[in-house]
Every structure is written in C-alpha cells, then in structure tokens.
Design an enzyme around this catalytic site. Structure first.
Site, PDB file in Angstrom:
ATOM      1  NE  ARG A 235      19.807  51.287  48.374  1.00 40.34           N
ATOM      2  CZ  ARG A 235      20.591  51.767  49.327  1.00 40.34           C
ATOM      3  NH1 ARG A 235      21.467  52.707  49.031  1.00 40.34           N
ATOM      4  NH2 ARG A 235      20.518  51.308  50.551  1.00 40.34           N
ATOM      5  CB  ILE A 237      12.875  45.654  46.819  1.00 39.89           C
ATOM      6  CG1 ILE A 237      13.718  44.381  47.028  1.00 39.89           C
ATOM      7  CG2 ILE A 237      11.400  45.313  46.756  1.00 39.89           C
ATOM      8  CD1 ILE A 237      13.502  43.669  48.359  1.00 39.89           C
ATOM      9  CG  ASP A 279      13.630  60.998  56.759  1.00 43.60           C
ATOM     10  OD1 ASP A 279      12.827  60.086  57.053  1.00 43.60           O
ATOM     11  OD2 ASP A 279      14.775  61.088  57.236  1.00 43.60           O
ATOM     12  CG  ASN A 364      17.771  36.526  61.013  1.00 43.11           C
ATOM     13  OD1 ASN A 364      18.298  35.448  61.312  1.00 43.11           O
ATOM     14  ND2 ASN A 364      17.975  37.123  59.871  1.00 43.11           N
ATOM     15  CE1 TYR A 370      14.593  45.020  57.987  1.00 42.07           C
ATOM     16  CE2 TYR A 370      14.534  42.646  58.291  1.00 42.07           C
ATOM     17  CZ  TYR A 370      14.402  43.754  57.468  1.00 42.07           C
ATOM     18  OH  TYR A 370      14.072  43.595  56.138  1.00 42.07           O
TER      19      TYR A 370
HETATM   20  N1  LIG Z   1      16.767  42.568  50.214  1.00 44.64           N
HETATM   21  C1  LIG Z   1      16.154  41.607  50.877  1.00 44.64           C
HETATM   22  O1  LIG Z   1      16.544  40.439  50.790  1.00 44.64           O
HETATM   23  C2  LIG Z   1      14.966  41.918  51.744  1.00 44.64           C
HETATM   24  C3  LIG Z   1      14.383  40.870  52.461  1.00 44.64           C
HETATM   25  C4  LIG Z   1      13.278  41.125  53.247  1.00 44.64           C
HETATM   26  C5  LIG Z   1      12.727  42.398  53.305  1.00 44.64           C
HETATM   27  N2  LIG Z   1      13.311  43.410  52.617  1.00 44.64           N
HETATM   28  C6  LIG Z   1      12.681  44.742  52.729  1.00 44.64           C
HETATM   29  O2  LIG Z   1      12.453  45.266  51.428  1.00 44.64           O
HETATM   30  C7  LIG Z   1      12.524  46.686  51.460  1.00 44.64           C
HETATM   31  C8  LIG Z   1      13.507  47.185  50.410  1.00 44.64           C
HETATM   32  O3  LIG Z   1      14.774  46.575  50.659  1.00 44.64           O
HETATM   33  P1  LIG Z   1      16.048  46.735  49.705  1.00 44.64           P
HETATM   34  O4  LIG Z   1      16.810  45.474  49.822  1.00 44.64           O
HETATM   35  O5  LIG Z   1      15.621  47.208  48.365  1.00 44.64           O
HETATM   36  O6  LIG Z   1      16.842  47.875  50.517  1.00 44.64           O
HETATM   37  P2  LIG Z   1      17.721  49.097  49.996  1.00 44.64           P
HETATM   38  O7  LIG Z   1      18.539  49.521  51.167  1.00 44.64           O
HETATM   39  O8  LIG Z   1      18.416  48.770  48.722  1.00 44.64           O
HETATM   40  O9  LIG Z   1      16.625  50.221  49.687  1.00 44.64           O
HETATM   41  C9  LIG Z   1      15.878  50.854  50.697  1.00 44.64           C
HETATM   42  C10 LIG Z   1      15.540  52.263  50.245  1.00 44.64           C
HETATM   43  O10 LIG Z   1      14.799  52.904  51.296  1.00 44.64           O
HETATM   44  C11 LIG Z   1      15.272  54.227  51.407  1.00 44.64           C
HETATM   45  N3  LIG Z   1      15.017  54.786  52.735  1.00 44.64           N
HETATM   46  C12 LIG Z   1      15.609  54.422  53.903  1.00 44.64           C
HETATM   47  N4  LIG Z   1      15.172  55.210  54.899  1.00 44.64           N
HETATM   48  C13 LIG Z   1      14.294  56.083  54.365  1.00 44.64           C
HETATM   49  C14 LIG Z   1      13.540  57.162  54.888  1.00 44.64           C
HETATM   50  N5  LIG Z   1      13.596  57.490  56.189  1.00 44.64           N
HETATM   51  N6  LIG Z   1      12.730  57.855  54.051  1.00 44.64           N
HETATM   52  C15 LIG Z   1      12.674  57.547  52.740  1.00 44.64           C
HETATM   53  N7  LIG Z   1      13.379  56.532  52.178  1.00 44.64           N
HETATM   54  C16 LIG Z   1      14.191  55.823  52.983  1.00 44.64           C
HETATM   55  C17 LIG Z   1      16.772  54.114  51.133  1.00 44.64           C
HETATM   56  O11 LIG Z   1      17.345  55.365  50.809  1.00 44.64           O
HETATM   57  C18 LIG Z   1      16.817  53.108  50.015  1.00 44.64           C
HETATM   58  O12 LIG Z   1      16.758  53.725  48.760  1.00 44.64           O
HETATM   59  C19 LIG Z   1      12.907  47.045  52.891  1.00 44.64           C
HETATM   60  O13 LIG Z   1      11.737  47.355  53.624  1.00 44.64           O
HETATM   61  C20 LIG Z   1      13.544  45.774  53.415  1.00 44.64           C
HETATM   62  O14 LIG Z   1      13.452  45.681  54.811  1.00 44.64           O
HETATM   63  C21 LIG Z   1      14.426  43.201  51.839  1.00 44.64           C
END
Ligand SMILES: NC(=O)c1ccc[n+]([C@@H]2O[C@H](COP(=O)([O-])OP(=O)(O)OC[C@H]3O[C@@H](n4cnc5c(N)ncnc54)[C@H](O)[C@@H]3O)[C@@H](O)[C@H]2O)c1
Length: 463
Positions: A235, A237, A279, A364, A370
């Site tokens: 899901r 990004i 995982d 932050n 984080y």
């Molecule tokens: N959304 C934002 O604005 C934003 C901003 C800065 C950075 N990020 C980074 O971008 C990345 C993706 O973010 P997102 O918003 O799509 O988050 P999200 O929570 O929608 O997706 C993260 C995915 O990682 C998977 N995941 C978590 N732990 C795991 C594990 N131990 N093993 C395998 N998979 C695992 C989850 O199941 C999930 O599908 C992350 O690293 C997040 O920190 C997001």
C-alpha cells in the site's frame, strides 16, 4: 486522500476568496504520462562564459528532442551545434516567449564576482517560466573545484536556486546539479528526470553526479530485464514504487508482512510481479530475499521502503516503541544490505534505494525514535556509498508531506500546516516519491551514489 482546499481553490468562489485573502493557491502539477515527450514546451539554455558542461547538456537536450532556445551567446551556440542541438534565437527583449524549462550552465563561474552571470541571465526572463516549469542550474561540485575562490562561487549556487524555488511560485521547481570533474557523461539520467514531470514535487534540491562507467540504457524502459524488490509494497508509497518500477520495465517482487498478503497479491497481480510475505526484521530476511530473487535472475534493485511511526514524546515513550521503530526503519535495512553485499546477493551495477524522511533532517516533536531512525538511514547511505564495488550504488529519498494513510491520520490543523508549508502549497503524491526512486534505480544512474534527495515540494521543515 483528497486535498479539499486545492479542489476549492479551483472553483470560481474559491478563486475569489483566495485572491482577496492572499491565501496560497496550489497549482495542479504536471505529472508523467507514458508515451509523451520528456518535456512538453520550450527550453531556454544559458551559460556563463567559459562553462564546460554545455556540450553535455546540449547533448541531452538533443537526445530528448527539446525545442531549445538561447540568447545572444556565440560560444554556447557553437558548443550546442557540435552536440547536434539546434538552438533557436531568443531575443532578450521578447517578453511574449514562455519557457517550460530554463537550464543554466554555471560551471564557468570561478569567483563570487562572476555570480552576476546568474543575475544577468535570470533577471530578464524571471516572469517567463510556465506553470509547473523548471529552473535547473548545473555547476561543478565545490569539493572538486580547482581553487578556493571557485569552490566558494559554486557553493553559492545553492542559495540562489533555493531562493528561486521559493520565489517563482506557479508550481515551478528549481534544482541544482553538481557535476564532478570528468562526470559530464553521467549527467543524462538526472537532467532527463529534472526536465520531465517526474520531478514535479522535487524542488530546492541538490543532486550530485559523480564519474562512473556509462551504461547503455533504453530510456523508454530503463529497467528492462531488471529484478527489483520493494519492501512495504502492499500500500501507500511502496505500492506506487512497485507500479513505477514495473512501468519502467522491472520485474517487481513485492514484499510486506504476512497479514498484508491480500493487498500484496492485489498489487503484484496488477503489475505482473511476484510476492514475498516476510517481516523484514526476521533474522534470515536477507537470505530469503536472495533466494526469491534468484528465481528471477538475481536482485538488481532493492528499495527499503517499509517503515512505521510510533509517535510519543520521549518522556512518554515506552522502550518497545523505541526499539520497534529503530529496528524496522533502520537496523533491518542495514542487516539486509550487509547480508546481500557479503553474499553476492546483489547483481553487478545493482541499486540500493532507501526511504528516509524530512523528519530525519529537521527532527519532529514526538518523533525522537522515528527521526533517529530516518537520520540513521541518511548515515547508512552516506557511509555505505564509498565502500560499494562492482558498480553498485546507494541513494535515498526523503519524502516530506505525502498524501497517504499515514498523513491522513494526522490531526487536521497539523495536517493543513504540513500540506501548505512548502513552495508548492500542497502535499506530494506517492508517485512523486516513486519517480525519484526510479531515477536512482535506473541503469542510467551509475553516476548517482550517496545522494539524499528530498521529495517535499521544498518544505520549510529542515530547509
Ligand atoms: N507518508 C508520508 O508522508 C511519509 C513521509 C516521509 C517518509 N515516509 C516513509 O515512506 C515509507 C512508506 O510510508 P507510507 O506512508 O507508504 O506508509 P504505510 O504505513 O502506508 O506503508 C508502510 C508499509 O510497510 C509495511 N511494513 C511495516 N513494517 C514492516 C515489516 N517489519 N516488514 C515488512 N513490511 C513492513 C507495512 O505493512 C505497510 O504496508 C516509510 O518508510 C515512511 O517512513 C512517508
């Protein structure tokens, strides 16, 4: 999720209210569409006297069939002609011409006194850049300058570009490329990216290009024949990254935790990819990844995207919240890289791409865990890049406010602030992060190693 303010700003009443209250007016940014040229619209090329990168820049403009213009600059005309680029004449007094991109070769600037070349070139045309346009300044890596004076002048370009990014509005992105001595042949992937709508939400950034073997690449499918693995791909990004890498020709192995299997299957089947329910903190994660990729010719690209937040002020944070975030966001990626690099788990010319965050740059409130993990990701990139061999590279993107489930959960007022406090006055889309990852993943990006590029619309946070 939808940005209701942006939708409102396009309605007649919205336009009226925004204009009269002086509120930000977010432009709908151009985004990549397949089977369209790299750049739609005219490009104005300029150069400071004695610049040495104009030939390489002109070559790229010629390769992408850009409709290119230049003012009265005989030296530039001659260099461009040698690269097969036909530059149409642009008369400085002509205020009617509009440009989709303006590219300036600043490599000839050798002292701070000569910085006025920037002023002379940009001042007359500052109002002639189209909506969702580009300002691209190309200079020499200050660290590789021949004199201290030259290094100072080249370093100054950064402040200029970042200010232009804040000033020009209309969804115009301004970025700086530093090219190492002898690396001009490695410029193409970066320049194509910055000229195109793929870089819609990348502004105020510095991309450093170093010298590396130039690999042959089909620019319409730069990942053809490659195998990529994306963590957290079910899901958000990660899903967007899987789509973009598949669009660019890769076979994508979509990895996520076992409870996400249904979504993982949905994403993988929509792109003809495969799945790995795992995982990433499992001790044998590296070995599992290597084994699955072996069925597809071995791993060419790994994108460490999986990440979580567990926000609390430090005083209120439970130890398990600290440990989980550091383990998933940083230590797991470190361990997987170590395994793959020490066990021939990444093919020659492989690409490692990490996902950091502007939180790791700015810090932050409520995110000590984080932000530490995401700053650690920057360290991972910085200190791994110099020790890589066999043409393997490592880079990171640092997203700002991206419209996902993660940001939809933020309380309204903080969410609105995050969304508007950037030069684009809007949040980015997952595809914007994915496009930047695709730049680093590209076969053509052998000269990009050790970069951290923010995909944040030039957010004020950590600027
Ligand atoms: N959304 C934002 O604005 C934003 C901003 C800065 C950075 N990020 C980074 O971008 C990345 C993706 O973010 P997102 O918003 O799509 O988050 P999200 O929570 O929608 O997706 C993260 C995915 O990682 C998977 N995941 C978590 N732990 C795991 C594990 N131990 N093993 C395998 N998979 C695992 C989850 O199941 C999930 O599908 C992350 O690293 C997040 O920190 C997001």
């Amino acid at each position: 999720m939808t940005d209701q303010y942006q939708a409102f700003s396009k309605s007649p009443i919205g336009k009226f209210v925004i204009k009269n209250l002086g509120l930000p007016s977010p432009i709908e940014l151009d985004r990549f569409e397949s089977a369209t040229p790299v750049i739609k619209g005219a490009v104005l090329l300029g150069a400071a006297p004695n610049s040495i990168l104009s030939g390489a820049i002109a070559q790229v403009l010629s390769n992408v069939h850009a409709n290119s213009y230049a003012g009265n600059n005989a030296e530039l005309q001659q260099v461009a002609a040698q690269s097969g680029l036909n530059l149409s004449a642009f008369n400085e007094g002509d205020k009617e011409s509009k440009f989709k991109a303006v590219v300036f070769d600043a490599s000839g600037i050798e002292s701070s006194e000569q910085l006025n070349e920037l002023y002379k070139f940009f001042n007359p045309i500052a109002r002639q850049i189209q909506v969702s346009g580009r300002v691209i300044v190309i200079g020499l890596t200050p660290e590789s300058a021949k004199t201290v004076k030259q290094a100072i002048a080249q370093r100054a370009l950064e402040g200029f570009v970042k200010s232009v990014g804040k000033e020009f509005k209309k969804g115009i992105a301004a970025d700086l490329v530093y090219v190492d001595a002898g690396a001009e042949q490695n410029l193409e992937s970066t320049l194509r990216f910055l000229l195109s709508p793929r870089s819609a939400y990348v502004s105020g950034q510095v991309i450093r290009v170093s010298q590396a073997k130039v690999l042959e690449v089909d620019w319409t499918k730069p990942l053809a024949g490659k195998t990529a693995l994306v963590t957290g791909a079910s899901r958000g990004i990660g899903e967007a990254i899987a789509h973009v890498l598949a669009r660019d020709g890769a076979h994508v192995i979509c990895l996520d935790v076992p409870p996400q299997q249904a979504d993982l299957d949905r994403v993988a089947s929509s792109i003809g990819g495969s799945t790995l329910a795992l995982d990433i903190t499992a001790p044998d994660a590296g070995a599992e990844i290597k084994a699955v990729a072996a069925n597809h010719g071995g791993l060419d690209i790994i994108v460490h995207n999986a990440g979580i937040t567990r926000d609390k002020t430090l005083a209120n944070m439970k130890p398990e919240m600290w440990d989980l975030v550091i383990n998933i966001n940083l230590s797991a990626a470190e361990r997987i890289n170590d395994y793959l690099l020490n066990n021939q788990g990444i093919n020659e010319n492989g690409r490692i791409v990490c996902v950091s965050s502007i939180s790791g740059i700015a810090g932050n409130l409520g995110q000590t865990n984080y932000a530490a993990s995401k700053a650690g990701v920057i360290g991972l990139v910085k200190f791994t890049a110099p020790i890589l061999e066999q043409g393997i590279t490592i880079n990171a993107v640092a997203p700002g406010f991206i419209e996902t489930q993660m940001t939809a959960a933020i309380p309204f007022a903080i969410r609105e602030a995050g969304r508007r406090m950037n030069s684009m006055s809007q949040g980015g889309l997952p595809v914007d992060v994915a496009e930047t990852i695709a730049l680093f993943a590209s076969t053509g990006s052998s000269g990009l190693n050790g970069n951290v590029v923010r995909v944040c619309g030039q957010s004020l946070l950590g600027a």
